[in-house]
Design a protein around this motif. Structure first.
Motif, mmCIF file in Angstrom:
data_model
loop_
_atom_site.group_PDB
_atom_site.id
_atom_site.type_symbol
_atom_site.label_atom_id
_atom_site.label_comp_id
_atom_site.label_asym_id
_atom_site.label_seq_id
_atom_site.Cartn_x
_atom_site.Cartn_y
_atom_site.Cartn_z
ATOM 1 N N ASP A 101 0.824 -1.217 0.000
ATOM 2 C CA ASP A 101 0.000 0.000 0.000
ATOM 3 C C ASP A 101 0.853 1.260 0.000
ATOM 4 O O ASP A 101 1.219 1.804 1.046
ATOM 5 C CB ASP A 101 -0.974 0.005 1.180
ATOM 6 N N ILE A 344 -8.640 -1.226 2.253
ATOM 7 C CA ILE A 344 -7.480 -0.660 1.544
ATOM 8 C C ILE A 344 -7.960 0.490 0.664
ATOM 9 O O ILE A 344 -8.730 0.288 -0.282
ATOM 10 C CB ILE A 344 -6.774 -1.752 0.718
ATOM 11 N N ALA A 346 -7.782 2.291 -1.992
ATOM 12 C CA ALA A 346 -7.082 2.214 -3.279
ATOM 13 C C ALA A 346 -7.471 3.356 -4.214
ATOM 14 O O ALA A 346 -8.627 3.780 -4.265
ATOM 15 C CB ALA A 346 -7.391 0.881 -3.951
ATOM 16 N N GLY A 350 -4.556 1.532 -8.481
ATOM 17 C CA GLY A 350 -4.437 0.375 -7.585
ATOM 18 C C GLY A 350 -5.525 -0.636 -7.887
ATOM 19 O O GLY A 350 -5.278 -1.848 -7.929
ATOM 20 N N ASN A 376 -0.985 -1.027 -4.714
ATOM 21 C CA ASN A 376 -1.835 0.165 -4.675
ATOM 22 C C ASN A 376 -0.885 1.364 -4.645
ATOM 23 O O ASN A 376 -0.229 1.632 -3.633
ATOM 24 C CB ASN A 376 -2.746 0.185 -3.451
#
Ligand SMILES: Cc1ncc(COP(=O)(O)O)c(C=O)c1O
Length: 385
Positions: A101, A344, A346, A350, A376
């Protein structure tokens, strides 16, 4: 200040010293890459040396473009989490799925890594101003690192760049030019401005150090996995600095003896179907990519109709036994929402990697036992519209 590496042309292999503010190869115009004396470094540098170092990308300083004792221009870039998402792994039908991430970097994208390295070397080399074309995130990152260094900066972006990014650049003190065009048009303007003013052009692969920053994503994945690597890495590809950088990192890790030979991951490119020059070139078996006419996609970072490092991206995909896939904007937005439902945050680019995973799995490029890392590359918060 003594730098312990040389610059080597990625096409003609002509070597140059890393003095001043190098650009592309003076002989053939291809990107320059830093080559370190890895055999010597391997004798003095060991994973144990990393214990206790801060979790930023500069923890790998022995294989970074820094002189002994030199301090980088940093905002704490790197050290981003590698997050397991077992439910999505099950849904995608793979053995293991993790997300690197990169939205947690300074200025909320992976571009921070490249700009920290590029600004560090350029300031040391005497740059008194910076200019760059950008789809958005690179401009935000450059604005921040230039501000950190106290150097003026101008950025050129398409006029439909996400408003949060435009606001970010202005707030950080950059001079912002918005153009009716795509990143290649912005690049032409940036080069003209650099010629007129002497500002240093930090365009993708037109200087050698953004790749060095981005390669640390490869070192980090390897360290976070206990000095092993996944079977597959899926990367949302525009100019390709990240995929080129990571492939370089894995070669370096092998040369250092930190990973077993033959254990490098397969590298997968994902692009939007509305701008997929690398996917088209890969499918045609070509060594370089024709420019994409009329590029259109909501994933602004993927709206790159031609990349200076096209041959290097294609080389990484081929050498690694990977592949390239295009996904529609609807697919990548749906997948970004799926990431969000797993916590997450994103960005659209991503999301493209998860959409790409579904496609690559369906086409048999990725198998049911594979461990996969999706990237991402930026944070959702910049894309509210
Ligand atoms: C969020 C995001 N993802 C991916 C990319 C493409 O990155 P690269 O140029 O390294 O291929 C960009 C580039 O602007 C981006 O902003």
């Amino acid at each position: 200040m003594q730098l312990d590496f040389i610059l080597s042309c990625s096409r003609c292999e002509r070597e140059t010293e890393p003095a001043g503010t190098p650009g592309v190869c003076e002989e053939c115009g291809a990107p320059l890459l830093a080559r370190y004396p890895l055999e010597r470094i391997a004798k003095q540098f060991d994973p144990k040396d990393l214990e206790g170092r801060p979790w930023t990308m500069w923890r790998y300083r022995e294989v970074m473009p820094l002189a002994a004792g030199e301090e980088p221009i940093t905002l704490g870039e790197g050290g981003t989490p590698l997050l397991d998402v077992p439910k999505l792994a099950k849904l995608a039908g793979v053995g293991k799925l993790s997300v690197k991430d990169e939205g947690l970097n300074p200025t909320a994208s992976f571009k921070a890594r490249g700009m920290s390295a590029a600004v560090t070397r350029a300031v040391a080399g005497g740059a008194s101003g910076f200019v760059a074309p950008s789809a958005g995130n690179a401009a935000g990152a450059l604005s921040a690192y230039a501000a950190r260094a106290g150097v003026p900066v101008r950025v050129y972006m398409p006029k439909d760049t996400p408003p949060a990014i435009v606001a970010e650049c202005r707030a950080l003190g950059a001079e912002v030019e918005l153009l009716d065009g795509v990143i290649t048009d912005c690049g032409a303007k940036a080069r003209e401005f650099a010629r007129q003013t002497g500002y240093f052009d930090v365009s993708t692969l037109r200087e050698p150090y953004r790749v060095e920053g981005k390669k640390t994503m490869g070192y980090e994945i390897c360290e976070q996995m206990g000095w092993s690597l996944p079977d597959a890495i899926i990367y949302p590809t525009g100019g390709g600095t990240g995929i080129i950088g990571m492939w370089k990192a894995f070669a370096e890790l092998e040369a250092l003896g930190w990973i077993e030979p033959g254990r490098r991951p397969r590298m997968y490119v994902v692009q939007s179907a509305g701008c997929a020059p690398i996917v088209r070139a890969w499918a045609a078996g070509a060594d370089s990519a024709e420019p994409w006419a009329g590029p259109e996609t909501v994933a602004s970072g993927l709206r790159v109709p031609s990349a200076l490092g096209d041959f290097l991206i294609l080389r990484a995909v081929r050498e690694s036994g990977g592949a390239a896939a295009a996904v529609s904007d609807a697919e990548l937005l749906r997948a970004a929402r799926e990431f969000l439902r797993h916590g997450i945050a994103a960005c659209p680019e991503g999301g493209a990697t998860l959409a790409g995973l579904y496609r690559l799995r369906a086409e048999g490029h990725i198998g049911p036992e594979d461990s996969v890392v999706c990237f991402n590359t930026g944070a959702w918060i910049k894309y509210l519209e």
